[in-house]
Design an enzyme around this catalytic site. Structure first.
Site, PDB file in Angstrom:
ATOM      1  CB  ALA A   1     -41.726  -6.809  30.785  1.00 37.24           C
TER       2      ALA A   1
ATOM      3  N   GLY B   1     -37.333  -8.282  18.484  1.00 35.09           N
ATOM      4  CA  GLY B   1     -36.205  -9.216  18.345  1.00 35.09           C
ATOM      5  C   GLY B   1     -36.419 -10.457  19.188  1.00 35.09           C
TER       6      GLY B   1
ATOM      7  N   GLY C   1     -50.777 -12.023   2.531  1.00 35.27           N
ATOM      8  CA  GLY C   1     -49.599 -12.872   2.408  1.00 35.27           C
ATOM      9  C   GLY C   1     -48.314 -12.073   2.295  1.00 35.27           C
TER      10      GLY C   1
ATOM     11  CG  ASP D   1     -42.223  -9.698  16.109  1.00 37.80           C
ATOM     12  OD1 ASP D   1     -41.568  -8.994  15.318  1.00 37.80           O
ATOM     13  OD2 ASP D   1     -42.732  -9.256  17.155  1.00 37.80           O
TER      14      ASP D   1
ATOM     15  NE  ARG E   1     -51.499 -21.906  18.368  1.00 40.65           N
ATOM     16  CZ  ARG E   1     -50.485 -22.730  18.185  1.00 40.65           C
ATOM     17  NH1 ARG E   1     -49.253 -22.355  18.498  1.00 40.65           N
ATOM     18  NH2 ARG E   1     -50.693 -23.930  17.703  1.00 40.65           N
TER      19      ARG E   1
HETATM   20  P1  ATP Z   1     -47.530  -7.018  13.338  1.00 35.99           P
HETATM   21  O1  ATP Z   1     -46.981  -5.611  13.351  1.00 35.99           O
HETATM   22  O2  ATP Z   1     -48.993  -7.111  13.663  1.00 35.99           O
HETATM   23  O3  ATP Z   1     -46.693  -7.990  14.052  1.00 35.99           O
HETATM   24  P2  ATP Z   1     -46.751  -6.859  10.602  1.00 35.99           P
HETATM   25  O4  ATP Z   1     -47.512  -5.643  10.156  1.00 35.99           O
HETATM   26  O5  ATP Z   1     -45.308  -6.726  10.861  1.00 35.99           O
HETATM   27  O6  ATP Z   1     -47.481  -7.518  11.832  1.00 35.99           O
HETATM   28  P3  ATP Z   1     -48.088  -8.345   8.558  1.00 35.99           P
HETATM   29  O7  ATP Z   1     -47.696  -8.010   7.179  1.00 35.99           O
HETATM   30  O8  ATP Z   1     -49.396  -7.798   9.058  1.00 35.99           O
HETATM   31  O9  ATP Z   1     -46.888  -7.998   9.526  1.00 35.99           O
HETATM   32  O10 ATP Z   1     -48.165  -9.924   8.730  1.00 35.99           O
HETATM   33  C1  ATP Z   1     -47.016 -10.754   8.595  1.00 35.99           C
HETATM   34  C2  ATP Z   1     -47.445 -12.066   8.003  1.00 35.99           C
HETATM   35  O11 ATP Z   1     -48.397 -12.673   8.866  1.00 35.99           O
HETATM   36  C3  ATP Z   1     -48.131 -11.949   6.652  1.00 35.99           C
HETATM   37  O12 ATP Z   1     -47.164 -11.962   5.603  1.00 35.99           O
HETATM   38  C4  ATP Z   1     -49.017 -13.193   6.650  1.00 35.99           C
HETATM   39  O13 ATP Z   1     -48.275 -14.309   6.205  1.00 35.99           O
HETATM   40  C5  ATP Z   1     -49.351 -13.390   8.129  1.00 35.99           C
HETATM   41  N1  ATP Z   1     -50.674 -12.843   8.443  1.00 35.99           N
HETATM   42  C6  ATP Z   1     -50.970 -11.604   8.882  1.00 35.99           C
HETATM   43  N2  ATP Z   1     -52.304 -11.447   9.062  1.00 35.99           N
HETATM   44  C7  ATP Z   1     -52.859 -12.629   8.720  1.00 35.99           C
HETATM   45  C8  ATP Z   1     -54.200 -13.138   8.672  1.00 35.99           C
HETATM   46  N3  ATP Z   1     -55.236 -12.379   9.025  1.00 35.99           N
HETATM   47  N4  ATP Z   1     -54.369 -14.420   8.268  1.00 35.99           N
HETATM   48  C9  ATP Z   1     -53.328 -15.220   7.926  1.00 35.99           C
HETATM   49  N5  ATP Z   1     -52.047 -14.794   7.948  1.00 35.99           N
HETATM   50  C10 ATP Z   1     -51.814 -13.532   8.326  1.00 35.99           C
END
Ligand code: ATP
Length: 307
Positions: free
Chosen positions: A15, A44, A228, A256, A289
């Site tokens: 939570a 998860g 990406g 996630d 969002r």
């Molecule tokens: P978090 O820890 O914030 O949940 P993460 O570091 O595990 O994220 P990221 O690599 O930052 O993962 O992002 C996962 C995916 O989300 C990216 O591969 C991309 O597709 C999408 N994404 C992240 N940031 C953006 C953005 N600013 N605009 C569009 N897509 C995004």
């Protein structure tokens, strides 16, 4: 989207309790906060919610306490169409995260107490072996004890289930885990932790992914934030651009959303590159969002974006 083969996700629910205030209290001091927000979290669980909202047939395996936060977890999963495979743990408690957000800067300081989920054992996994063997896709992360993740990956692999390890949060991994992963999905920081190589560009991600393939992974997918993702196998290496769905509001949980989307697509038999594109679209919508679990899109929303 048709539900496809079952997806089983092993991981943690916590939570999230988020407090906004001008500053952190000093030791011994009490201050008034500006606001408070309670929401579902845990990598998860967020991934299960993402896959569930996309219409996948998902079961989530974890341990919960017997308390109000456990009720919240179960309600969250029910609303997203996720089946609970949670083991009740009356002598512990459901995980919770204290999130302090500094007003103005938005900087945060966090304490996570995983509670019952830290008590998941390889024996719990054995007790749920049939659930795992019956999956088309199995997903886990590194928030619960690694020996449980390892046992689950072994069982899944032994039954021919497609395995995804999201190696988050960043940690060193035992060598034998790599060959159990059909897909390994680190972000840039996690890739650096696993390989010792710097990763801030697609080319650097490619070099590091090559190192992870050598360790025995089938397909490496490095997520690269707004750049990406990179899909890298011994036969091909493809960069997929991020997919924008509007102004970015909050990127927490993007990883996630991506992993839940990837699992949902693979469970329907979508080929890997297309599944990465789908996952980028899911994550691309989620970052427009607020919140983590509540920001996950439906398959209709994703299909409309990709059309
Ligand atoms: P978090 O820890 O914030 O949940 P993460 O570091 O595990 O994220 P990221 O690599 O930052 O993962 O992002 C996962 C995916 O989300 C990216 O591969 C991309 O597709 C999408 N994404 C992240 N940031 C953006 C953005 N600013 N605009 C569009 N897509 C995004």
């Amino acid at each position: 989207m048709a539900s496809g083969k079952p997806v089983v996700i092993l991981g943690v629910f916590v939570a999230d309790t988020a407090y906004r205030a001008q500053r952190q209290p000093r030791m011994g001091e009490t201050i008034l906060g500006n606001s408070f927000k309670l929401g579902p979290g845990g990598k998860g669980s967020n991934q299960a919610v993402a896959a569930g909202k996309l219409g996948a047939d998902v079961a989530f395996l974890t341990r919960l306490g017997v308390d109000a936060f456990a009720d919240m977890a179960k309600r969250t999963w029910k609303d997203a169409g996720v089946k609970s495979a949670a083991i009740d743990t009356p002598d512990s408690y459901t995980g919770a995260a204290y999130i302090f957000v500094e007003e103005g800067s938005g900087n945060n300081a966090i304490i996570v107490s995983p509670g019952a989920a830290m008590l998941i054992t390889p024996e719990d996994i054995e007790a749920n072996a049939d659930l795992i063997r019956g999956a088309g896709v199995f997903v886990t992360q590194l928030e619960q004890p690694i020996d449980a993740a390892l046992r689950a990956l072994e069982i899944a692999r032994g039954a021919g289930v497609t395995t995804i390890l999201n190696p988050a949060p960043a940690a060193k991994l035992p060598d034998r885990i790599y060959a159990l992963c059909d897909y390994l999905t680190p972000n840039e920081t996690e890739t650096e932790e696993l390989t010792g190589l710097k990763v801030s560009s697609v080319e650097e991600a490619r070099a590091a992914a090559g190192k992870l393939l050598e360790k025995g992974v089938g397909t490496v997918i490095v997520t690269l934030g707004e750049k990406g993702a990179l899909l890298h196998t011994k036969d091909r290496s493809e960069h997929v651009s991020a997919i924008s769905a509007g102004p970015v509001v909050e990127t927490t949980g993007a990883g996630d959303a991506f992993n839940g989307g990837l699992a949902a697509a693979l469970s329907r038999g979508v080929e890997p590159l297309e599944a990465v594109r789908f996952a980028c679209a899911v994550a691309g919508i989620s970052v427009t969002r607020p919140g983590t679990a509540p920001s996950m899109p439906t398959s209709q929303e994703v299909e409309a974006l990709l059309a």
